[in-house]
Design an enzyme around this catalytic site. Structure first.
Site, PDB file in Angstrom:
ATOM      1  N   SER A 117       0.799  -1.231   0.000  1.00  0.00           N
ATOM      2  CA  SER A 117       0.000   0.000   0.000  1.00  0.00           C
ATOM      3  C   SER A 117       0.830   1.279   0.000  1.00  0.00           C
ATOM      4  O   SER A 117       1.534   1.548  -0.957  1.00  0.00           O
ATOM      5  CB  SER A 117      -0.955  -0.032   1.186  1.00  0.00           C
ATOM      6  OG  SER A 117      -1.803   1.060   1.148  1.00  0.00           O
ATOM      7  N   HIS A 118       0.781   2.017   1.113  1.00  0.00           N
ATOM      8  CA  HIS A 118       1.462   3.308   1.162  1.00  0.00           C
ATOM      9  C   HIS A 118       2.919   3.181   1.592  1.00  0.00           C
ATOM     10  O   HIS A 118       3.608   4.195   1.704  1.00  0.00           O
ATOM     11  CB  HIS A 118       0.719   4.230   2.128  1.00  0.00           C
ATOM     12  CG  HIS A 118       0.644   3.642   3.509  1.00  0.00           C
ATOM     13  ND1 HIS A 118      -0.228   2.641   3.832  1.00  0.00           N
ATOM     14  CD2 HIS A 118       1.358   3.889   4.630  1.00  0.00           C
ATOM     15  CE1 HIS A 118      -0.054   2.311   5.098  1.00  0.00           C
ATOM     16  NE2 HIS A 118       0.903   3.057   5.605  1.00  0.00           N
ATOM     17  N   ASP A 285      -2.609   6.649  -3.039  1.00  0.00           N
ATOM     18  CA  ASP A 285      -1.443   5.905  -2.544  1.00  0.00           C
ATOM     19  C   ASP A 285      -1.041   4.806  -3.530  1.00  0.00           C
ATOM     20  O   ASP A 285      -1.626   4.663  -4.605  1.00  0.00           O
ATOM     21  CB  ASP A 285      -1.697   5.348  -1.130  1.00  0.00           C
ATOM     22  CG  ASP A 285      -2.675   4.193  -1.108  1.00  0.00           C
ATOM     23  OD1 ASP A 285      -3.489   4.090  -2.050  1.00  0.00           O
ATOM     24  OD2 ASP A 285      -2.638   3.384  -0.161  1.00  0.00           O
ATOM     25  N   ASP A 287      -1.399   1.600  -3.849  1.00  0.00           N
ATOM     26  CA  ASP A 287      -2.370   0.620  -4.357  1.00  0.00           C
ATOM     27  C   ASP A 287      -3.721   1.256  -4.682  1.00  0.00           C
ATOM     28  O   ASP A 287      -4.688   0.551  -4.978  1.00  0.00           O
ATOM     29  CB  ASP A 287      -2.525  -0.549  -3.389  1.00  0.00           C
ATOM     30  CG  ASP A 287      -3.094  -0.130  -2.041  1.00  0.00           C
ATOM     31  OD1 ASP A 287      -2.834   1.012  -1.615  1.00  0.00           O
ATOM     32  OD2 ASP A 287      -3.786  -0.954  -1.412  1.00  0.00           O
ATOM     33  N   ASP A 289      -6.074   2.872  -2.967  1.00  0.00           N
ATOM     34  CA  ASP A 289      -7.285   2.897  -2.132  1.00  0.00           C
ATOM     35  C   ASP A 289      -7.393   4.154  -1.279  1.00  0.00           C
ATOM     36  O   ASP A 289      -8.460   4.494  -0.804  1.00  0.00           O
ATOM     37  CB  ASP A 289      -7.421   1.618  -1.275  1.00  0.00           C
ATOM     38  CG  ASP A 289      -6.206   1.319  -0.425  1.00  0.00           C
ATOM     39  OD1 ASP A 289      -5.212   2.068  -0.505  1.00  0.00           O
ATOM     40  OD2 ASP A 289      -6.241   0.308   0.307  1.00  0.00           O
ATOM     41  N   ARG A 290      -6.271   4.867  -1.094  1.00  0.00           N
ATOM     42  CA  ARG A 290      -6.334   6.100  -0.298  1.00  0.00           C
ATOM     43  C   ARG A 290      -6.485   7.333  -1.180  1.00  0.00           C
ATOM     44  O   ARG A 290      -6.068   7.308  -2.344  1.00  0.00           O
ATOM     45  CB  ARG A 290      -5.052   6.278   0.512  1.00  0.00           C
ATOM     46  CG  ARG A 290      -4.847   5.232   1.556  1.00  0.00           C
ATOM     47  CD  ARG A 290      -3.625   5.568   2.378  1.00  0.00           C
ATOM     48  NE  ARG A 290      -3.456   4.558   3.400  1.00  0.00           N
ATOM     49  CZ  ARG A 290      -2.859   4.760   4.561  1.00  0.00           C
ATOM     50  NH1 ARG A 290      -2.356   5.940   4.840  1.00  0.00           N
ATOM     51  NH2 ARG A 290      -2.755   3.797   5.442  1.00  0.00           N
ATOM     52  N   GLU A 373     -12.007   6.278   7.068  1.00  0.00           N
ATOM     53  CA  GLU A 373     -10.994   6.298   8.118  1.00  0.00           C
ATOM     54  C   GLU A 373     -10.240   7.616   8.002  1.00  0.00           C
ATOM     55  O   GLU A 373     -10.103   8.178   6.909  1.00  0.00           O
ATOM     56  CB  GLU A 373     -10.013   5.146   7.943  1.00  0.00           C
ATOM     57  CG  GLU A 373     -10.633   3.779   8.118  1.00  0.00           C
ATOM     58  CD  GLU A 373      -9.557   2.707   8.211  1.00  0.00           C
ATOM     59  OE1 GLU A 373      -9.221   2.335   9.342  1.00  0.00           O
ATOM     60  OE2 GLU A 373      -9.052   2.261   7.179  1.00  0.00           O
ATOM     61  N   LYS A 386     -11.602   0.498   0.533  1.00  0.00           N
ATOM     62  CA  LYS A 386     -11.658   1.930   0.315  1.00  0.00           C
ATOM     63  C   LYS A 386     -11.250   2.180  -1.128  1.00  0.00           C
ATOM     64  O   LYS A 386     -10.571   1.359  -1.737  1.00  0.00           O
ATOM     65  CB  LYS A 386     -10.793   2.683   1.308  1.00  0.00           C
ATOM     66  CG  LYS A 386      -9.358   2.196   1.460  1.00  0.00           C
ATOM     67  CD  LYS A 386      -8.714   2.908   2.641  1.00  0.00           C
ATOM     68  CE  LYS A 386      -7.248   2.569   2.788  1.00  0.00           C
ATOM     69  NZ  LYS A 386      -7.015   1.435   3.693  1.00  0.00           N
TER      70      LYS A 386
HETATM   71  C1  VG1 Z   1      -3.031   2.229   8.585  1.00  0.00           C
HETATM   72  C2  VG1 Z   1      -4.203   3.146   8.836  1.00  0.00           C
HETATM   73  C3  VG1 Z   1      -5.505   2.384   8.695  1.00  0.00           C
HETATM   74  C4  VG1 Z   1      -5.555   1.725   7.308  1.00  0.00           C
HETATM   75  C5  VG1 Z   1      -4.335   0.856   7.118  1.00  0.00           C
HETATM   76  C6  VG1 Z   1      -4.268   0.245   5.733  1.00  0.00           C
HETATM   77  O1  VG1 Z   1      -2.980   1.231   9.558  1.00  0.00           O
HETATM   78  O2  VG1 Z   1      -4.125   3.717  10.115  1.00  0.00           O
HETATM   79  O3  VG1 Z   1      -6.573   3.264   8.879  1.00  0.00           O
HETATM   80  O4  VG1 Z   1      -6.719   0.948   7.184  1.00  0.00           O
HETATM   81  O5  VG1 Z   1      -3.158   1.629   7.300  1.00  0.00           O
HETATM   82  O6  VG1 Z   1      -4.298   1.224   4.751  1.00  0.00           O
HETATM   83  P1  VG1 Z   1      -2.001   1.314  10.832  1.00  0.00           P
HETATM   84  O7  VG1 Z   1      -2.223   0.033  11.572  1.00  0.00           O
HETATM   85  O8  VG1 Z   1      -0.637   1.486  10.307  1.00  0.00           O
HETATM   86  O9  VG1 Z   1      -2.432   2.509  11.604  1.00  0.00           O
HETATM   87  V1  VG1 Z   1      -3.551   0.924   3.269  1.00  0.00           V
HETATM   88  O10 VG1 Z   1      -3.988   2.076   2.221  1.00  0.00           O
HETATM   89  O11 VG1 Z   1      -1.938   1.019   3.776  1.00  0.00           O
HETATM   90  O12 VG1 Z   1      -3.901  -0.630   2.917  1.00  0.00           O
HETATM   91 CO    CO Z   2      -3.468   1.613   0.318  1.00  0.00          CO
END
Ligand code: VG1
Ligand code: CO
Length: 552
Positions: A117-118, A285, A287, A289-290, A373, A386
């Protein structure tokens, strides 16, 4: 005919516990001998146990470094484990929301999505392996726990001899194996999602609005997988010139960037928007979704406000018109802005732990239609992830219907509902011990006889360790973060991140609600909460850090 092999392996890896959203590890970790194979085998066995009747599996990914090695590996392993139909995005590219759309539309048993993801990519970056179930959403805790259990005693995996498949062209290949025929289908990773979005929004209306008002918009895909979708929807359909679509070519290392659309890592878009040239800007981001939404002159829309504004403007989005609106979900640290809207409009509201996986059961049971979120995630029940581009189109729909600017929409929202001043401070890359020490310090305040310091002049009434019971299936999630609540409803929340690939990241969430000073300066208004957070956590002394790494 290709042959199946059973590879017997040495000691299992004991660190394959999926976090908030899949297993995320440094590339170097997943490159260890049999590391990836062992995790994939554990997924495949779990999937077979969950639904022995469906043998159609999607393989998606955000195009990051090492995807090109792992995709053929999954093809060979899935075929060797009895899967009959394997769907892969062209060049391995499939955004997370597009995977969710495809799994649902084409009735796959689920999908393995290769994304962190990010998190940054490249040989020195992170890799991620995530499993999504048949509803298109991230595997819930009981499934990821089952996968983890299998990794702990893993002693073999099944794999076909190498097969000759090109994923750079759309098409179908039938593999003749000692398990029978296996169909490998390379598809356009954007089409299914694009089609779905076309049924949700009035895209011609958005295009007309931009054209008639001579408005320019921009998007930054941060060299992630959403780039192709942006070209198709913003470029081809909405008519945005490609010169305004930045970093829209997916790169294995995201061009060296940290593909996280926030004020710090998407600073380039912020600067571009500050120039005043664009009416609207969005970043996605890795992937896809953000989303981060910015208005003219860089006006920042906090993700919690974004969810509230969309909820208050459902009539601007054709998908919601004429449908019963079930309710809204938000994660614990997401501000209560949407609660105000739900209260006024009579919608149910659910507070879940962090992570999209907790929204799935509520959507499947028709209890929520929208959710979000604070971490730049917004979406609806059109899929079970998302959806960055969905959020952008939701905002553009609101602009087109209301014919006013992002800033005007937000300011009028605050006037009507009050404003939830909000900020998140991240202390990234602490050691595991430092992270644990900070959480232990905060935990002291949950003791029933403990006296709680004040937040500025405001009395603090409670500190609880948040736990959640899923109202649909009764599943419990414990230890989801420490929440301090003041007598006026301000909150300071502490959580350990579950998406890092090593060490610990502490997230501190600050929220203050006001109906009278909505135009105030957020930093000033939140400063007593920051002081409070520093006091109760002792984070400076315990982490040796003077300041957070990210403020957003
Ligand atoms: C983070 C965010 C959470 C989100 C998750 C995955 O998790 O806080 O809200 O759902 O990333 O997002 P954490 O446990 O690091 O706080 V993505 O776009 O990275 O799949
Ligand atoms: Co993501």
């Amino acid at each position: 005919m290709t042959k199946t092999n059973r590879v017997v392996t040495e000691t299992p890896y004991l660190d394959q516990k999926p976090g908030t959203s899949g297993l995320r590890k440094p590339v170097k970790t997943v490159q260890q001998v049999h590391y990836t194979e062992k995790f994939i085998q554990s997924i495949l066995e779990t999937v077979c146990e969950l639904d022995p009747s469906n043998r159609k599996l999607l393989i998606g990914g955000d195009g990051r470094y090492y995807n090109n090695v792992v995709i053929p590996l999954i093809v060979r392993m899935a075929a060797a484990n009895g899967f009959k139909e394997l769907i892969i995005g062209k060049k391995g590219l499939f955004s997370t929301p597009a995977c969710s759309a495809y799994i649902r539309t084409h009735k796959c048993v689920g999908g393995i999505i290769l994304t962190a993801s990010h998190n940054p990519g490249g040989p020195d970056g992170d890799f991620g392996i995530k499993y999504n179930v048949a509803n298109g959403g991230p595997a819930p805790d009981n499934v990821t726990n089952a996968i983890f259990q299998k990794t702990k005693t893993r002693s073999f995996y099944n794999i076909l001899d190498p097969v000759d498949i090109s994923i750079s062209k759309i098409g179908r290949t039938v593999l003749e194996t000692d398990q029978g025929q296996v169909v490998v289908e390379v598809v356009d990773g954007v089409a299914c999602h694009e089609e779905l979005l076309g049924t949700i929004f009035d895209l011609p209306k958005i295009k007309d609005y931009l054209l008639q008002n001579n408005l320019c918009i921009t998007a930054d895909a941060m060299a992630g997988v959403m780039g192709s979708t942006v070209h198709r929807i913003f470029g081809d359909i909405l008519g945005v010139d490609s010169s305004h679509l930045i970093r829209c070519t997916p790169l294995p290392d995201f061009g060296g960037s940290h593909p996280d659309p926030n004020l710090v890592y998407a600073a380039e878009l912020v600067t571009t928007m500050e120039s005043g040239k664009y009416e609207f800007g969005v970043a996605f981001d890795g992937d896809g979704d953000r989303n981060m939404i910015l208005g003219k002159n860089g006006f920042f829309v906090s993700p919690s406000d974004s969810l509230a504004v969309i909820t208050a403007n459902l009539d601007c989005i054709p998908y919601f018109v004429g449908k019963t609106f079930a309710g809204v979900g938000r994660s614990l640290p997401t501000s209560g802005a949407v609660d105000q809207v739900a209260k006024k409009l009579g919608f149910a509201i659910y507070e879940t732990p962090t992570g999209w996986k907790y929204f799935g059961s509520l959507m499947d049971a028709d209890m929520i239609s929208l959710c979000g979120e604070e971490s730049f995630g917004t979406g609806s029940n059109h899929i079970r992830e998302k959806d960055g581009i969905w959020a952008a189109l939701a905002w553009l729909s609101i602009l087109a219907s209301r014919q006013c600017s992002v800033e005007e929409i937000i300011r009028s929202h605050w006037k009507e509902y009050g404003r939830h001043f909000y900020c998140r401070h991240d202390y990234e890359a602490l050691t595991t011990e430092q992270g644990a020490a900070v959480m232990a310090a905060v935990n002291n305040y949950t003791a029933p006889d403990c006296s709680l310091p004040a937040m500025g002049v405001t009395e603090v009434i409670s500190c609880v360790n948040f736990s959640y019971t899923d109202p649909v299936n009764g599943d419990r999630a414990l230890n989801q973060g420490f929440v301090f609540t003041s007598v006026t409803g301000s909150r300071v929340i502490f959580r350990l991140s579950g998406t890092g690939s090593s060490g610990a990241t502490i997230r501190i969430y600050l929220e203050y609600y006001s109906t009278s000073e909505v135009d105030g300066n957020a930093q000033e208004i939140l400063s007593p909460l920051v002081e409070f957070a520093l006091l109760v956590s002792d984070i400076r002394a315990l982490s040796g850090r003077e300041a957070p790494t990210v403020i957003t």
